[in-house]
Motif scaffolding. Structure first.
Motif, PDB file in Angstrom:
ATOM      1  N   ARG A 104      -5.718 -10.931 -16.894  1.00 24.05           N
ATOM      2  CA  ARG A 104      -4.344 -11.392 -16.713  1.00 24.05           C
ATOM      3  C   ARG A 104      -4.273 -12.296 -15.489  1.00 24.05           C
ATOM      4  NH1 ARG A 104      -0.589  -8.181 -19.856  1.00 24.05           N
ATOM      5  NH2 ARG A 104       0.995  -9.601 -18.999  1.00 24.05           N
ATOM      6  N   SER A 105      -3.674 -13.473 -15.649  1.00 20.68           N
ATOM      7  CA  SER A 105      -3.544 -14.395 -14.529  1.00 20.68           C
ATOM      8  C   SER A 105      -2.453 -13.899 -13.589  1.00 20.68           C
ATOM      9  CB  SER A 105      -3.216 -15.802 -15.020  1.00 20.68           C
ATOM     10  OG  SER A 105      -1.940 -15.833 -15.638  1.00 20.68           O
ATOM     11  N   TYR A 106      -2.466 -14.403 -12.356  1.00 21.01           N
ATOM     12  CA  TYR A 106      -1.536 -13.913 -11.339  1.00 21.01           C
ATOM     13  C   TYR A 106      -0.075 -14.208 -11.685  1.00 21.01           C
ATOM     14  CZ  TYR A 106       0.361 -12.643  -6.801  1.00 21.01           C
ATOM     15  OH  TYR A 106       1.086 -12.042  -5.802  1.00 21.01           O
ATOM     16  N   ASP A 107       0.173 -15.237 -12.469  1.00 19.87           N
ATOM     17  CA  ASP A 107       1.548 -15.561 -12.861  1.00 19.87           C
ATOM     18  C   ASP A 107       1.936 -14.936 -14.198  1.00 19.87           C
ATOM     19  OD1 ASP A 107      -0.139 -17.132 -14.342  1.00 19.87           O
ATOM     20  OD2 ASP A 107       0.999 -18.991 -14.086  1.00 19.87           O
ATOM     21  N   ASP A 108       1.110 -13.988 -14.641  1.00 20.63           N
ATOM     22  CA  ASP A 108       1.400 -13.280 -15.894  1.00 20.63           C
ATOM     23  C   ASP A 108       0.952 -11.824 -15.773  1.00 20.63           C
ATOM     24  OD1 ASP A 108       2.191 -12.900 -18.589  1.00 20.63           O
ATOM     25  OD2 ASP A 108       0.143 -13.273 -19.271  1.00 20.63           O
ATOM     26  N   LEU A 109       1.312 -11.192 -14.649  1.00 20.24           N
ATOM     27  CA  LEU A 109       0.886  -9.821 -14.397  1.00 20.24           C
ATOM     28  C   LEU A 109       1.658  -8.822 -15.246  1.00 20.24           C
ATOM     29  CD1 LEU A 109       0.623  -9.686 -10.483  1.00 20.24           C
ATOM     30  CD2 LEU A 109      -1.249  -9.986 -12.128  1.00 20.24           C
ATOM     31  N   ASP A 110       0.975  -7.767 -15.614  1.00 23.78           N
ATOM     32  CA  ASP A 110       1.632  -6.591 -16.164  1.00 23.78           C
ATOM     33  C   ASP A 110       1.994  -5.710 -14.971  1.00 23.78           C
ATOM     34  OD1 ASP A 110       1.538  -3.639 -16.906  1.00 23.78           O
ATOM     35  OD2 ASP A 110       1.512  -4.534 -18.904  1.00 23.78           O
ATOM     36  N   TYR A 111       3.290  -5.441 -14.767  1.00 24.81           N
ATOM     37  CA  TYR A 111       3.711  -4.795 -13.533  1.00 24.81           C
ATOM     38  C   TYR A 111       3.335  -3.317 -13.466  1.00 24.81           C
ATOM     39  CZ  TYR A 111       6.104  -9.093 -12.391  1.00 24.81           C
ATOM     40  OH  TYR A 111       6.379 -10.396 -12.098  1.00 24.81           O
ATOM     41  N   LYS A 112       3.211  -2.681 -14.600  1.00 26.37           N
ATOM     42  CA  LYS A 112       2.711  -1.302 -14.570  1.00 26.37           C
ATOM     43  C   LYS A 112       1.258  -1.289 -14.104  1.00 26.37           C
ATOM     44  CE  LYS A 112       5.788   0.715 -18.040  1.00 26.37           C
ATOM     45  NZ  LYS A 112       5.881   1.418 -19.356  1.00 26.37           N
ATOM     46  N   MET A 113       0.497  -2.265 -14.557  1.00 22.84           N
ATOM     47  CA  MET A 113      -0.898  -2.362 -14.113  1.00 22.84           C
ATOM     48  C   MET A 113      -0.970  -2.777 -12.653  1.00 22.84           C
ATOM     49  SD  MET A 113      -3.181  -3.657 -17.362  1.00 22.84           S
ATOM     50  CE  MET A 113      -2.418  -5.244 -17.628  1.00 22.84           C
ATOM     51  N   LEU A 114      -0.034  -3.612 -12.202  1.00 24.22           N
ATOM     52  CA  LEU A 114       0.019  -3.963 -10.772  1.00 24.22           C
ATOM     53  C   LEU A 114       0.228  -2.717  -9.931  1.00 24.22           C
ATOM     54  CD1 LEU A 114       0.280  -5.851  -8.313  1.00 24.22           C
ATOM     55  CD2 LEU A 114       2.694  -6.164  -8.935  1.00 24.22           C
ATOM     56  N   GLN A 115       1.128  -1.834 -10.363  1.00 19.13           N
ATOM     57  CA  GLN A 115       1.363  -0.602  -9.615  1.00 19.13           C
ATOM     58  C   GLN A 115       0.088   0.233  -9.542  1.00 19.13           C
ATOM     59  OE1 GLN A 115       4.286   0.193  -7.960  1.00 19.13           O
ATOM     60  NE2 GLN A 115       2.875   1.665  -7.069  1.00 19.13           N
ATOM     61  N   THR A 116      -0.666   0.241 -10.641  1.00 17.53           N
ATOM     62  CA  THR A 116      -1.942   0.963 -10.651  1.00 17.53           C
ATOM     63  C   THR A 116      -2.921   0.339  -9.660  1.00 17.53           C
ATOM     64  OG1 THR A 116      -1.656   1.611 -12.965  1.00 17.53           O
ATOM     65  CG2 THR A 116      -3.896   1.659 -12.095  1.00 17.53           C
ATOM     66  N   THR A 117      -2.975  -0.994  -9.640  1.00 16.85           N
ATOM     67  CA  THR A 117      -3.842  -1.693  -8.692  1.00 16.85           C
ATOM     68  C   THR A 117      -3.517  -1.299  -7.255  1.00 16.85           C
ATOM     69  OG1 THR A 117      -4.048  -3.615 -10.150  1.00 16.85           O
ATOM     70  CG2 THR A 117      -4.557  -3.960  -7.833  1.00 16.85           C
ATOM     71  N   LEU A 118      -2.237  -1.354  -6.911  1.00 14.25           N
ATOM     72  CA  LEU A 118      -1.818  -1.046  -5.547  1.00 14.25           C
ATOM     73  C   LEU A 118      -2.071   0.422  -5.207  1.00 14.25           C
ATOM     74  CD1 LEU A 118       1.554  -3.036  -5.416  1.00 14.25           C
ATOM     75  CD2 LEU A 118      -0.673  -3.732  -4.499  1.00 14.25           C
ATOM     76  N   ASP A 119      -1.804   1.308  -6.156  1.00  9.90           N
ATOM     77  CA  ASP A 119      -1.959   2.743  -5.896  1.00  9.90           C
ATOM     78  C   ASP A 119      -3.419   3.101  -5.663  1.00  9.90           C
ATOM     79  OD1 ASP A 119      -0.835   5.259  -5.519  1.00  9.90           O
ATOM     80  OD2 ASP A 119      -1.093   5.836  -7.606  1.00  9.90           O
ATOM     81  N   ILE A 120      -4.302   2.567  -6.512  1.00 11.61           N
ATOM     82  CA  ILE A 120      -5.724   2.888  -6.384  1.00 11.61           C
ATOM     83  C   ILE A 120      -6.346   2.192  -5.178  1.00 11.61           C
ATOM     84  CG2 ILE A 120      -8.003   2.561  -7.451  1.00 11.61           C
ATOM     85  CD1 ILE A 120      -6.647   2.930 -10.174  1.00 11.61           C
ATOM     86  N   SER A 121      -6.052   0.914  -5.014  1.00 13.34           N
ATOM     87  CA  SER A 121      -6.789   0.085  -4.060  1.00 13.34           C
ATOM     88  C   SER A 121      -6.238   0.112  -2.648  1.00 13.34           C
ATOM     89  CB  SER A 121      -6.808  -1.365  -4.561  1.00 13.34           C
ATOM     90  OG  SER A 121      -7.296  -1.436  -5.881  1.00 13.34           O
ATOM     91  N   ALA A 122      -4.982   0.533  -2.472  1.00 14.52           N
ATOM     92  CA  ALA A 122      -4.369   0.485  -1.138  1.00 14.52           C
ATOM     93  C   ALA A 122      -3.607   1.746  -0.774  1.00 14.52           C
ATOM     94  CB  ALA A 122      -3.442  -0.726  -1.039  1.00 14.52           C
ATOM     95  N   VAL A 123      -2.667   2.157  -1.623  1.00 19.64           N
ATOM     96  CA  VAL A 123      -1.858   3.328  -1.292  1.00 19.64           C
ATOM     97  C   VAL A 123      -2.734   4.575  -1.172  1.00 19.64           C
ATOM     98  CG1 VAL A 123       0.097   4.766  -2.003  1.00 19.64           C
ATOM     99  CG2 VAL A 123       0.160   2.291  -2.386  1.00 19.64           C
ATOM    100  N   SER A 124      -3.822   4.620  -1.913  1.00 17.09           N
ATOM    101  CA  SER A 124      -4.763   5.744  -1.775  1.00 17.09           C
ATOM    102  C   SER A 124      -5.281   5.862  -0.342  1.00 17.09           C
ATOM    103  CB  SER A 124      -5.938   5.573  -2.737  1.00 17.09           C
ATOM    104  OG  SER A 124      -6.730   4.442  -2.402  1.00 17.09           O
ATOM    105  N   PHE A 125      -5.390   4.725   0.343  1.00 18.45           N
ATOM    106  CA  PHE A 125      -5.848   4.726   1.735  1.00 18.45           C
ATOM    107  C   PHE A 125      -4.817   5.422   2.623  1.00 18.45           C
ATOM    108  CE2 PHE A 125      -6.855   2.035   5.692  1.00 18.45           C
ATOM    109  CZ  PHE A 125      -7.912   2.853   6.058  1.00 18.45           C
ATOM    110  N   HIS A 126      -3.540   5.096   2.406  1.00 20.44           N
ATOM    111  CA  HIS A 126      -2.481   5.760   3.180  1.00 20.44           C
ATOM    112  C   HIS A 126      -2.462   7.256   2.878  1.00 20.44           C
ATOM    113  CE1 HIS A 126       1.460   6.833   4.740  1.00 20.44           C
ATOM    114  NE2 HIS A 126       1.494   5.670   5.369  1.00 20.44           N
ATOM    115  N   LYS A 127      -2.569   7.608   1.617  1.00 15.47           N
ATOM    116  CA  LYS A 127      -2.572   9.019   1.241  1.00 15.47           C
ATOM    117  C   LYS A 127      -3.747   9.752   1.886  1.00 15.47           C
ATOM    118  CE  LYS A 127      -0.260   8.349  -3.220  1.00 15.47           C
ATOM    119  NZ  LYS A 127      -0.413   8.388  -4.702  1.00 15.47           N
TER     120      LYS A 127
END
Length: 275
Positions: A104-127
């Motif tokens: 998926r290109s950056y101007d055609d993101l699936d937002y549920k998948m974006l949330q997964t990206t952020l949760d796994i790749s970054a928010v997991s660090f905060h947790k």
């Protein structure tokens, strides 16, 4: 060569999957330098990957855990406390983007998948940091390192929403680094690594071309997984006691370059060929 930089220290390595993983090499180097460690990844990754083999090789416990779930992170840190007492270092080497994997290109993101990206790749660090602090699991003067990439500061075609995740990851290191440093003396840094062939990195479009480009532009060439492991070891050690809240580039000089002679020559040849 071992320098005994981590003699007597205890640590947790998040994210090793197989021999391609940077976390795998960090784990090996940590033990070479005298540390005892616990290895952790998701239950699926433990079953499908080679983490148990690494655990046997290094004499390290393997504790399955999903870093996006606080209750599972608590299990990891409680096991570490039970085994070692407080730990001295932690590596966060976790990242995945369903959008990138599915092209998926950056101007055609699936937002549920974006949330997964952020949760796994970054928010997991905060947790991870929040659970560790709540349990008082990291010793005074301890060190936490997370792996990142320069796409957090610059645009790279194909890196997609992982760039947003890495930006958030680096912000968490600064914000939590202030609190954890002030209250517990714990250092938190990110290491911005050269493009490296890993299971996660192979999903980035044009990775081979990016590797070649970075190699040509960097005066010292790309830093590989072994170089990254060595750098992480220094950050876990007592030699870097006053370094915190930093994003540290381990990239052969790439981050300071504008254009190199080799890159100019390649560009010129390509331009001339299209005239």
């Amino acid at each position: 060569m071992s320098y005994n930089l981590l003699a007597g220290k205890k640590g947790i390595i998040f994210g090793a999957l197989n021999e391609q993983s940077i976390a795998w090499r960090v784990a090996e180097r940590a033990v070479e330098e005298g540390a005892e460690i616990i290895l952790t990844n998701t239950a699926v990754a433990v079953r499908m990957g080679q983490l148990n083999e690494l655990g046997e090789k290094l004499g390290a416990k393997v504790v399955p855990a999903d870093a996006t779930k606080e209750e599972e992170l608590e299990v990891v840190f409680q096991e570490a406390i039970k085994t070692f007492g407080k730990v001295d270092f932690v590596l966060h080497s976790i990242g995945m983007s369903p959008n990138v994997r599915k092209g998926r290109s950056y101007d055609d993101l699936d937002y549920k998948m974006l949330q997964t990206t952020l949760d796994i790749s970054a928010v997991s660090f905060h947790k991870m940091l929040q659970v560790a602090k709540r349990l008082d699991a990291i010793a005074e003067g301890g060190s936490v390192v997370a792996l990142t990439y320069i796409a957090a500061q610059r645009t790279f075609v194909g890196y997609g929403d992982m760039a947003d995740a890495k930006s958030l990851l680096e912000s968490i290191a600064r914000s939590f680094g202030y609190i954890y440093g002030r209250e517990k003396g714990v250092r938190i840094n990110t290491v911005s690594q050269s493009p490296t062939v890993t299971t996660a990195g192979s999903g980035v479009k044009g990775m081979s071309d990016l590797l070649d480009f970075a190699e040509d532009l960097s005066p010292l060439g790309n830093a590989d997984a072994n170089d990254c492991a060595d750098y992480c070891i220094t950050l876990f050690s007592d030699l870097t006691r006053k370094i915190t809240m930093q994003n540290l580039f381990n990239d052969g000089g790439f981050s300071s370059m504008g254009m190199s002679l080799d890159a100019i020559e390649v560009f010129s040849k390509g331009r001339d060929a299209h005239k």
